[in-house]
Design a protein around this motif. Structure first.
Motif, mmCIF file in Angstrom:
data_model
loop_
_atom_site.group_PDB
_atom_site.id
_atom_site.type_symbol
_atom_site.label_atom_id
_atom_site.label_comp_id
_atom_site.label_asym_id
_atom_site.label_seq_id
_atom_site.Cartn_x
_atom_site.Cartn_y
_atom_site.Cartn_z
ATOM 1 N N TYR A 11 0.819 -1.408 0.067
ATOM 2 C CA TYR A 11 -0.174 -0.078 0.138
ATOM 3 C C TYR A 11 0.919 1.224 -0.041
ATOM 4 C CZ TYR A 11 -3.264 -3.709 1.222
ATOM 5 O OH TYR A 11 -4.034 -4.588 1.442
ATOM 6 N N SER A 12 2.023 1.017 0.954
ATOM 7 C CA SER A 12 2.974 2.309 0.901
ATOM 8 C C SER A 12 3.471 2.477 -0.807
ATOM 9 C CB SER A 12 4.158 2.067 1.756
ATOM 10 O OG SER A 12 3.669 1.938 3.023
ATOM 11 N N ARG A 13 3.914 1.322 -1.340
ATOM 12 C CA ARG A 13 4.313 1.466 -2.468
ATOM 13 C C ARG A 13 3.617 1.944 -3.651
ATOM 14 N NH1 ARG A 13 6.578 -3.654 -6.501
ATOM 15 N NH2 ARG A 13 8.080 -2.302 -7.379
ATOM 16 N N LYS A 14 2.215 1.762 -3.673
ATOM 17 C CA LYS A 14 1.358 2.533 -4.441
ATOM 18 C C LYS A 14 1.594 3.935 -4.246
ATOM 19 C CE LYS A 14 -2.377 0.894 -3.106
ATOM 20 N NZ LYS A 14 -3.887 0.587 -2.842
ATOM 21 N N ALA A 15 1.516 4.572 -3.089
ATOM 22 C CA ALA A 15 1.713 5.925 -3.073
ATOM 23 C C ALA A 15 3.120 6.392 -3.450
ATOM 24 C CB ALA A 15 1.608 6.200 -1.603
ATOM 25 N N GLY A 59 -0.136 20.708 8.067
ATOM 26 C CA GLY A 59 -0.570 19.943 9.267
ATOM 27 C C GLY A 59 -1.586 18.824 9.254
ATOM 28 N N ARG A 60 -2.514 18.970 8.073
ATOM 29 C CA ARG A 60 -3.495 17.937 8.119
ATOM 30 C C ARG A 60 -2.820 16.734 7.562
ATOM 31 N NH1 ARG A 60 -7.414 19.602 3.929
ATOM 32 N NH2 ARG A 60 -5.749 20.482 2.997
ATOM 33 N N SER A 61 -3.432 15.558 7.640
ATOM 34 C CA SER A 61 -3.156 14.087 7.232
ATOM 35 C C SER A 61 -3.896 13.510 6.515
ATOM 36 C CB SER A 61 -2.655 13.294 8.662
ATOM 37 O OG SER A 61 -1.352 13.868 9.113
ATOM 38 N N LEU A 62 -3.592 12.809 5.481
ATOM 39 C CA LEU A 62 -4.494 11.855 4.782
ATOM 40 C C LEU A 62 -3.952 10.425 4.782
ATOM 41 C CD1 LEU A 62 -4.392 13.702 1.367
ATOM 42 C CD2 LEU A 62 -6.225 13.896 3.262
ATOM 43 N N TYR A 63 -4.795 9.733 5.038
ATOM 44 C CA TYR A 63 -4.477 8.160 4.921
ATOM 45 C C TYR A 63 -5.292 7.325 4.304
ATOM 46 C CZ TYR A 63 -7.073 9.652 9.304
ATOM 47 O OH TYR A 63 -7.838 10.052 10.163
ATOM 48 N N ASP A 64 -4.911 6.034 4.168
ATOM 49 C CA ASP A 64 -5.448 5.163 3.063
ATOM 50 C C ASP A 64 -4.750 5.291 1.795
ATOM 51 O OD1 ASP A 64 -7.178 4.060 0.901
ATOM 52 O OD2 ASP A 64 -7.958 3.051 2.830
ATOM 53 N N SER A 65 -4.296 4.467 0.904
ATOM 54 C CA SER A 65 -3.363 4.652 -0.163
ATOM 55 C C SER A 65 -4.341 5.090 -1.481
ATOM 56 C CB SER A 65 -2.811 3.368 -0.401
ATOM 57 O OG SER A 65 -3.825 2.260 -0.576
ATOM 58 N N TRP A 66 -5.651 4.571 -0.976
ATOM 59 C CA TRP A 66 -6.632 5.233 -2.493
ATOM 60 C C TRP A 66 -6.903 6.630 -2.280
ATOM 61 C CZ3 TRP A 66 -9.385 3.507 -6.399
ATOM 62 C CH2 TRP A 66 -9.372 1.966 -6.586
ATOM 63 N N TYR A 71 -5.067 12.318 -3.982
ATOM 64 C CA TYR A 71 -4.656 13.760 -3.643
ATOM 65 C C TYR A 71 -3.477 13.743 -4.517
ATOM 66 C CZ TYR A 71 -2.753 17.572 -1.028
ATOM 67 O OH TYR A 71 -2.386 18.673 -0.823
ATOM 68 N N LEU A 72 -2.491 12.853 -4.416
ATOM 69 C CA LEU A 72 -1.391 13.167 -5.218
ATOM 70 C C LEU A 72 -1.464 13.566 -6.749
ATOM 71 C CD1 LEU A 72 1.038 10.478 -3.531
ATOM 72 C CD2 LEU A 72 1.324 13.024 -3.341
ATOM 73 N N ASP A 73 -2.543 12.834 -7.154
ATOM 74 C CA ASP A 73 -2.933 12.726 -8.516
ATOM 75 C C ASP A 73 -3.706 14.268 -8.821
ATOM 76 O OD1 ASP A 73 -3.114 11.893 -11.531
ATOM 77 O OD2 ASP A 73 -5.566 11.578 -11.005
ATOM 78 N N SER A 74 -4.144 14.845 -7.918
ATOM 79 C CA SER A 74 -4.686 16.243 -7.999
ATOM 80 C C SER A 74 -3.435 17.420 -8.203
ATOM 81 C CB SER A 74 -5.577 16.710 -6.937
ATOM 82 O OG SER A 74 -5.078 16.766 -5.646
ATOM 83 N N LEU A 75 -2.442 16.958 -7.686
ATOM 84 C CA LEU A 75 -1.382 18.022 -7.393
ATOM 85 C C LEU A 75 -0.792 18.426 -8.893
ATOM 86 C CD1 LEU A 75 0.372 17.168 -4.188
ATOM 87 C CD2 LEU A 75 -1.521 18.653 -4.482
ATOM 88 N N ALA A 76 -0.651 17.532 -9.698
ATOM 89 C CA ALA A 76 -0.042 17.782 -10.952
ATOM 90 C C ALA A 76 -0.882 17.329 -11.943
ATOM 91 C CB ALA A 76 1.447 17.191 -10.924
#
Length: 200
Positions: A11-15, A59-66, A71-76
């Motif tokens: 799951y970490s690897r996906k991220a 300071g906020r956190s996100l969890y769960d690989s999905w 979220y990462l996909d939304s950044l670029a």
């Protein structure tokens, strides 16, 4: 941002693959932890104590690989891993299928870590049947992934390489030649090479 992860975790690897494919490595600090030790940095980011967790700059956190991958996909803007429109649901369905294979594989692996006299064979067998059915559909679907990278590509590759890593007795290549050929090529991507699973 901080990506809190464990090296063996698929799951970490996906991220991690998503970070690299989106060109975000310079914006994400990687923090390696051992989740079983309940490190403070992980518990502060995810009260469930699971990896991966993504601590944002505010300071906020996100969890769960999905959630993290979306979220990462939304950044670029490119590559767009989760497209809009009708194609979105094809990608999400294929990603969910591969994620389900991965979930079953992780569950089967965890059962193998129990003392032999405590293992429940019917439960492990059920997970392995799910893996087999999932792989059969992935075999039929792999050609439809196409050349343009999506989250489904990442999910397929991470699930298949997790089988090799943790359940090597699942000999899937002989019966799934299209998947095997696809993975042989996809696994050469720098993002996959840089995130190869490692025992903790």
């Amino acid at each position: 941002m901080q990506l809190i992860y464990a090296k063996p975790s698929p799951y970490s690897r996906k991220a991690r693959v998503t970070v690299l494919e989106k060109g975000l490595a310079g914006r994400v600090e990687e923090v390696v932890v051992s989740p079983m030790e309940d490190p403070a940095v992980l518990l502060e980011a995810n009260p469930l104590g699971k990896v991966p967790a993504l601590r944002l700059d505010d300071g906020r956190s996100l969890y769960d690989s999905w959630v993290i991958c979306e979220y990462l996909d939304s950044l670029a803007p490119t590559p767009r891993l989760i497209p809009d429109g009708p194609a979105r649901f094809d990608v999400l369905r294929r990603a969910a299928l591969a994620d389900g294979v991965l979930d079953a594989a992780v569950t089967a692996r965890m059962e193998l870590l129990r003392p032999e006299d405590k293992r429940w064979t019917p439960w492990t067998d059920r997970q392995r049947r799910a893996i087999g059915r999932g792989l059969a559909v992935m075999e039929r679907d792999v050609a439809a992934l196409g050349a343009e990278l999506t989250l489904a590509h990442i999910e397929f590759a991470v699930a298949l390489e997790y089988l090799d890593f943790r359940l090597p007795d699942v000999v899937w290549r002989d019966t799934h030649p299209a998947l095997a050929a696809w993975l042989a090529e996809f696994s050469q991507r720098p993002s996959m090479q840089a995130t190869r699973p490692q025992p903790s």
